[in-house]
Design an enzyme around this catalytic site. Structure first.
Site, PDB file in Angstrom:
ATOM      1  CB  CYS A 212      37.388  27.937 -21.460  1.00 46.21           C
ATOM      2  SG  CYS A 212      36.433  26.487 -20.955  1.00 46.21           S
ATOM      3  CB  SER A 213      40.711  31.954 -20.265  1.00 48.60           C
ATOM      4  OG  SER A 213      41.448  33.112 -20.551  1.00 48.60           O
TER       5      SER A 213
END
Length: 112
Positions: A60-61
């Site tokens: 997600c980062s």
């Protein structure tokens, strides 16, 4: 229709499936300054909506950092990244990662 699985087991999704070309339903989330924001607040812009469980996870980062990078090359496109992180955590994560070209929004505690 493609089957949805989690760890190779079938999963039943609830709600109506959104198909390509459908208008996105309105929703309410929290901005990083704790104000309620909805989709209509971005009226007049092309919107790319990314949803992730948490900005503090590896995939997600990286996804959000890449969207931020690409957003700087786009005109009249607003990228919205919605996660279950608290607005305070999103603010901290954005500052630590130089995120300035997209809006992070929190879906915690909101009733849509």
């Amino acid at each position: 229709m493609a089957k949805v699985t989690f760890q190779q087991d079938p999963v039943t999704l609830l709600g109506q499936e959104i198909k390509e070309g459908d208008q996105a339903p309105n929703f309410t989330v929290l901005s990083n300054d704790l104000k309620e924001v909805n989709l209509n607040d971005y009226k007049g812009k092309v919107k790319l909506i990314s949803t992730v469980p948490s900005l503090d996870t590896g995939v997600c980062s990286e996804e959000t950092k890449r969207f931020n990078e690409e957003a700087s090359k786009l005109e009249n496109v607003q990228i919205l990244t919605i996660s279950m992180d608290l607005p305070y955590a999103q603010t901290r994560w954005c500052a630590a990662n130089g995120i300035k070209n997209l809006d992070t929004l929190s879906d915690t505690g909101m009733q849509n």
